[in-house]
Design an enzyme around this catalytic site. Structure first.
Site, PDB file in Angstrom:
ATOM      1  N   ALA A  66       0.872  -1.164   0.000  1.00  0.00           N
ATOM      2  CA  ALA A  66       0.000   0.000   0.000  1.00  0.00           C
ATOM      3  C   ALA A  66       0.916   1.223   0.000  1.00  0.00           C
ATOM      4  CB  ALA A  66      -0.875  -0.021   1.237  1.00  0.00           C
ATOM      5  N   GLY A 111       0.690  -4.963   0.895  1.00  0.00           N
ATOM      6  CA  GLY A 111      -0.536  -5.017   0.103  1.00  0.00           C
ATOM      7  C   GLY A 111      -0.331  -5.681  -1.254  1.00  0.00           C
ATOM      8  N   GLU A 114      -0.592  -9.252  -0.579  1.00  0.00           N
ATOM      9  CA  GLU A 114      -2.013  -9.499  -0.298  1.00  0.00           C
ATOM     10  C   GLU A 114      -2.840  -9.513  -1.588  1.00  0.00           C
ATOM     11  OE1 GLU A 114      -1.830  -6.327   2.679  1.00  0.00           O
ATOM     12  OE2 GLU A 114      -2.695  -7.737   4.120  1.00  0.00           O
ATOM     13  N   GLU A 134       4.987  -5.224   7.082  1.00  0.00           N
ATOM     14  CA  GLU A 134       4.273  -4.157   7.792  1.00  0.00           C
ATOM     15  C   GLU A 134       4.819  -3.885   9.192  1.00  0.00           C
ATOM     16  OE1 GLU A 134       2.821  -6.448   5.921  1.00  0.00           O
ATOM     17  OE2 GLU A 134       1.229  -5.544   4.722  1.00  0.00           O
TER      18      GLU A 134
HETATM   19  C1  HXC Z   1       5.005   4.286  -1.514  1.00  0.00           C
HETATM   20  C2  HXC Z   1       6.921   3.354  -2.310  1.00  0.00           C
HETATM   21  C3  HXC Z   1       6.577   2.114  -1.760  1.00  0.00           C
HETATM   22  C4  HXC Z   1       5.330   2.018  -1.050  1.00  0.00           C
HETATM   23  C5  HXC Z   1       8.464   1.903  -2.758  1.00  0.00           C
HETATM   24  N1  HXC Z   1       8.108   3.180  -2.914  1.00  0.00           N
HETATM   25  N2  HXC Z   1       7.557   1.228  -2.046  1.00  0.00           N
HETATM   26  N3  HXC Z   1       6.147   4.430  -2.193  1.00  0.00           N
HETATM   27  N4  HXC Z   1       4.612   3.151  -0.944  1.00  0.00           N
HETATM   28  N5  HXC Z   1       4.898   0.891  -0.531  1.00  0.00           N
HETATM   29  C6  HXC Z   1       8.816   4.235  -3.614  1.00  0.00           C
HETATM   30  C7  HXC Z   1      10.013   4.738  -2.818  1.00  0.00           C
HETATM   31  O1  HXC Z   1       9.624   5.659  -1.851  1.00  0.00           O
HETATM   32  C8  HXC Z   1      10.856   5.350  -3.909  1.00  0.00           C
HETATM   33  O2  HXC Z   1      10.321   6.617  -4.231  1.00  0.00           O
HETATM   34  C9  HXC Z   1      10.606   4.428  -5.088  1.00  0.00           C
HETATM   35  O3  HXC Z   1       9.389   3.735  -4.817  1.00  0.00           O
HETATM   36  C10 HXC Z   1      11.705   3.414  -5.261  1.00  0.00           C
HETATM   37  O4  HXC Z   1      11.900   2.763  -4.016  1.00  0.00           O
HETATM   38  P1  HXC Z   1      13.341   2.548  -3.363  1.00  0.00           P
HETATM   39  O5  HXC Z   1      13.124   2.251  -1.927  1.00  0.00           O
HETATM   40  O6  HXC Z   1      14.241   3.680  -3.687  1.00  0.00           O
HETATM   41  O7  HXC Z   1      13.838   1.245  -4.158  1.00  0.00           O
HETATM   42  P2  HXC Z   1      14.734   0.059  -3.629  1.00  0.00           P
HETATM   43  O8  HXC Z   1      15.903   0.559  -2.854  1.00  0.00           O
HETATM   44  O9  HXC Z   1      15.002  -0.804  -4.840  1.00  0.00           O
HETATM   45  O10 HXC Z   1      13.826  -0.761  -2.616  1.00  0.00           O
HETATM   46  C11 HXC Z   1      12.664  -1.393  -3.083  1.00  0.00           C
HETATM   47  C12 HXC Z   1      11.776  -1.857  -1.884  1.00  0.00           C
HETATM   48  C13 HXC Z   1      11.566  -0.654  -0.940  1.00  0.00           C
HETATM   49  C14 HXC Z   1      12.487  -2.997  -1.143  1.00  0.00           C
HETATM   50  C15 HXC Z   1      10.475  -2.370  -2.469  1.00  0.00           C
HETATM   51  O11 HXC Z   1      11.078   0.450  -1.701  1.00  0.00           O
HETATM   52  C16 HXC Z   1      10.577  -0.938   0.154  1.00  0.00           C
HETATM   53  O12 HXC Z   1      10.925  -1.551   1.177  1.00  0.00           O
HETATM   54  N6  HXC Z   1       9.345  -0.439   0.005  1.00  0.00           N
HETATM   55  C17 HXC Z   1       8.328  -0.532   1.023  1.00  0.00           C
HETATM   56  C18 HXC Z   1       7.777  -1.914   1.113  1.00  0.00           C
HETATM   57  C19 HXC Z   1       6.720  -2.028   2.208  1.00  0.00           C
HETATM   58  O13 HXC Z   1       7.016  -1.742   3.383  1.00  0.00           O
HETATM   59  N7  HXC Z   1       5.502  -2.418   1.846  1.00  0.00           N
HETATM   60  C20 HXC Z   1       4.425  -2.556   2.792  1.00  0.00           C
HETATM   61  C21 HXC Z   1       3.658  -1.271   2.891  1.00  0.00           C
HETATM   62  S1  HXC Z   1       2.401  -1.335   4.103  1.00  0.00           S
HETATM   63  P3  HXC Z   1      11.276   7.885  -4.489  1.00  0.00           P
HETATM   64  O14 HXC Z   1      10.294   9.017  -4.709  1.00  0.00           O
HETATM   65  O15 HXC Z   1      12.130   8.033  -3.294  1.00  0.00           O
HETATM   66  O16 HXC Z   1      12.031   7.501  -5.736  1.00  0.00           O
HETATM   67  C22 HXC Z   1       1.162  -2.167   3.353  1.00  0.00           C
HETATM   68  C23 HXC Z   1      -0.081  -2.339   4.186  1.00  0.00           C
HETATM   69  C24 HXC Z   1      -1.210  -2.928   3.398  1.00  0.00           C
HETATM   70  O17 HXC Z   1       1.253  -2.610   2.249  1.00  0.00           O
HETATM   71  C25 HXC Z   1      -2.529  -2.803   4.139  1.00  0.00           C
HETATM   72  C26 HXC Z   1      -3.073  -1.443   4.215  1.00  0.00           C
HETATM   73  C27 HXC Z   1      -4.399  -1.346   4.894  1.00  0.00           C
END
Ligand code: HXC
Length: 260
Positions: A66, A111, A114, A134
């Protein structure tokens, strides 16, 4: 490339839905979830679509979760609504009478994992990574991950993935039953399309009934689930596909199904 959140192509009865927010690793925000929901509502009744493939744009991410930037300042009430919207979308995918294949082309996190879990079948590319990270953000999965992951891979493995927030690669995902198969990235979409074509070559009515029997039956106790299966099995005998399928077998020729 357009700036739409979702790209949809329909060809040979296969709808390919591509999550298209590559700058944010295809992260799911409210608008994208609403678009996904609308798409699946329309696929349910669109005669041009028999199988749906869901994938992500680019070579790095299926869906990285998400949208964290959009979630960061949510109130508790809004966060709950956002989770419920995600649940609703996954339900539309599961309840769609047509099979849905996730072609997981990279990170499927939070997400994104999911969303893949809401699909019927998951084909992963070799570079795919799955995880429910998460807890790293101080929250828990909120689009059904605590429930569907445990149902698919078992409580112990789901506990480990969700409590550690660790990512696993596609081989491990395959080993534990999270991915149905793993293929090189360049073969991912073709593999998904080939599987879709095999499914389309069967009677669409029987395919829909089989999906329904598995999905709804899993939520019942075994006796009621078997009863439900028997009802759907009986219903198949109201179709010309049943007559054709069985006659074709006896005639030693391929069946020509019409989905009726
Ligand atoms: C918003 C995101 C994002 C996310 C990545 N980006 N994941 N933006 N939401 N979930 C964005 C980064 O901010 C960045 O933007 C660009 O994508 C590239 O990401 P990087 O981190 O620079 O790339 P990399 O180093 O290759 O790492 C990739 C990654 C990492 C491992 C996927 O981005 C990451 O850990 N992302 C978060 C994953 C996560 O925690 N997902 C769960 C979310 S909570 P910029 O602008 O800086 O270039 C969830 C809850 C669901 O999903 C239920 C809700 C009710």
């Amino acid at each position: 490339m357009t700036d739409k959140n979702l790209l949809i192509e329909i060809e040979d009865k296969i709808a390919i839905v591509t999550l298209n927010r590559p700058k944010a690793m295809n992260a799911l925000n409210e608008i994208t979830l609403l678009e996904l929901q609308d798409a699946f509502i329309s696929f349910a009744t669109n005669n041009e679509v028999e199988v749906i493939i869901v994938t992500g744009n680019g070579e790095k991410a299926f869906v990285a979760g998400a949208d964290i930037a959009a979630m960061q300042s949510l109130t508790a009430l809004k966060a709950r609504q956002f989770a419920k919207l995600g649940h609703q979308v996954m339900r539309h995918i599961e309840a769609c009478p047509k099979p849905v294949i996730a072609a997981v082309n990279g990170f499927a996190l939070g997400g994104g994992c999911e969303l893949a879990l809401g699909c019927d079948i998951r084909i992963a590319s070799e570079n795919a990574c799955f995880g429910q990270p998460e807890v790293n953000l101080g929250v828990i999965p909120g689009f059904g991950g605590t429930q569907r992951l445990a149902r698919l891979i078992g409580k112990g493995r789901a506990m480990e993935l969700i409590l550690t927030g660790n990512m696993i690669d596609s081989d491990e995902a395959y080993r534990i039953g999270l991915a149905n198969k793993v293929v090189p990235l360049e073969q991912l979409l073709d593999t998904a399309k080939k599987m879709a074509s095999v499914i389309i070559s069967k009677g669409a009515y029987a395919v829909g009934m089989a999906k329904e029997a598995i999905r709804n039956g899993l939520e019942l106790d075994l006796d009621r689930a078997n009863q439900y299966e028997a009802e759907l099995f009986g219903l198949c005998f109201t179709t010309s596909d049943q007559k054709e399928g069985m006659q074709a077998f006896l005639d030693k020729r391929p069946a020509k199904f019409t989905g009726k």
